[in-house]
Each structure stands twice: as C-alpha cells, then as structure tokens.
Scaffold this motif. Structure first.
Motif, PDB file in Angstrom:
ATOM      1  N   ASP A  34      -0.744  -0.607   0.570  1.00 52.23           N
ATOM      2  CA  ASP A  34       0.702  -0.737   0.795  1.00 52.23           C
ATOM      3  C   ASP A  34       1.314  -1.720  -0.194  1.00 52.23           C
ATOM      4  O   ASP A  34       2.435  -1.524  -0.672  1.00 52.23           O
ATOM      5  N   SER A  67       4.585   7.413  -0.308  1.00 49.86           N
ATOM      6  CA  SER A  67       3.503   7.742   0.615  1.00 49.86           C
ATOM      7  C   SER A  67       2.252   8.009  -0.212  1.00 49.86           C
ATOM      8  O   SER A  67       2.331   8.301  -1.403  1.00 49.86           O
ATOM      9  N   HIS A  68       1.116   7.894   0.447  1.00 49.20           N
ATOM     10  CA  HIS A  68      -0.172   8.062  -0.229  1.00 49.20           C
ATOM     11  C   HIS A  68      -0.965   9.141   0.493  1.00 49.20           C
ATOM     12  O   HIS A  68      -0.930   9.241   1.716  1.00 49.20           O
ATOM     13  N   GLU A  69      -1.657   9.954  -0.281  1.00 48.66           N
ATOM     14  CA  GLU A  69      -2.532  10.952   0.310  1.00 48.66           C
ATOM     15  C   GLU A  69      -3.735  11.188  -0.593  1.00 48.66           C
ATOM     16  O   GLU A  69      -3.694  10.896  -1.783  1.00 48.66           O
ATOM     17  N   ASN A  82       3.183   9.832  -3.584  1.00 47.22           N
ATOM     18  CA  ASN A  82       4.426  10.599  -3.626  1.00 47.22           C
ATOM     19  C   ASN A  82       5.577   9.613  -3.607  1.00 47.22           C
ATOM     20  O   ASN A  82       5.651   8.776  -2.711  1.00 47.22           O
TER      21      ASN A  82
END
Length: 134
Positions: A34, A67-69, A82
C-alpha cells in the motif's frame, strides 16, 4: 508494537507500516505494498499538478485510485497495478490525453515500469531505526 509493525524514517518524517489483521498484523499502518502504491499515486498527482501549472491548464482537482492484482502473463505470474486517474477542470480531450501521457512519465511510474535493480548489503552498527529511507 505489533508483531510486524515497522517504524519507517524518511528524512525528518516518521511513518508506520504494518500488515493487516488478516495476515497476523495489527493494522497500525499501511501495508508495504500500500505504501508503494501510495508513492505512485502521490507522484502521479504531483507530476500532473506541476505540468498543469507550467502549461496554465484549467486543472482544478486530481484523484488517483490504485489497486493491485496478481495476473498470469504468458504462463508467468506477474503483479499489476491498476491506476485510475480522475481529472476535474475545463480540459479539452487533447489536454486530457496529454495529461495521461505525462502521468506515465512520473518518476515512480518510470522506475516501476522497467527492471529495477536493488542492491542489498548488511551493515554492522549500533542502534538504527528498523527502516530508514535516505
């Protein structure tokens, strides 16, 4: 202090990093990933603000959501961030497109978009903060 909680010294500023409750942390601060995404969001916004001011653009507000994926890319697991950028103000479609191009030139975006070299060494010394950024 929590099990994973870390004091992070950045110059004269002190931050706290921690893991969420779901992985055994005490959620006393943002998780390391984060913090990384926060750096990208802040850098993006600052870069756009500087550019807009220099060019006299009517940019009144910038919002960056990240956001993270984990994704699969040609059979290899990869991390993907993203980034959604909202630009408020009386801007033409051409100005908006140019601002997106400028966002992709922020220093953190550039660093994260290429192979990044990290040199690690062990240092013997007296008491030092758990983490320190110089």
């Amino acid at each position: 202090m929590g099990r994973y909680q870390q004091d992070v010294m950045v110059g004269q500023h002190m931050l706290i990093a921690d893991e969420p409750l779901s992985v055994g942390g005490s959620d006393a601060g943002p998780a390391p990933f984060d913090l990384l995404m926060s750096a990208l969001g802040a850098c993006t916004s600052m870069t756009l603000r500087m550019y807009a001011e220099r060019k006299g653009l009517a940019l009144t507000r910038i919002s960056v959501a990240l956001s993270h994926e984990k994704i699969d890319l040609d059979g290899s697991p990869r991390d993907r961030i993203n980034r959604s950028i909202t630009l408020d103000g009386d801007l033409s479609p051409e100005q908006r497109q140019r601002l997106l191009e400028i966002a992709n030139k922020c220093p953190i975006h550039r660093a994260l978009s290429q192979p990044l070299l990290i040199a690690s060494t062990l240092v013997e010394s007296g008491f030092t903060p758990t983490l320190s950024v110089e």
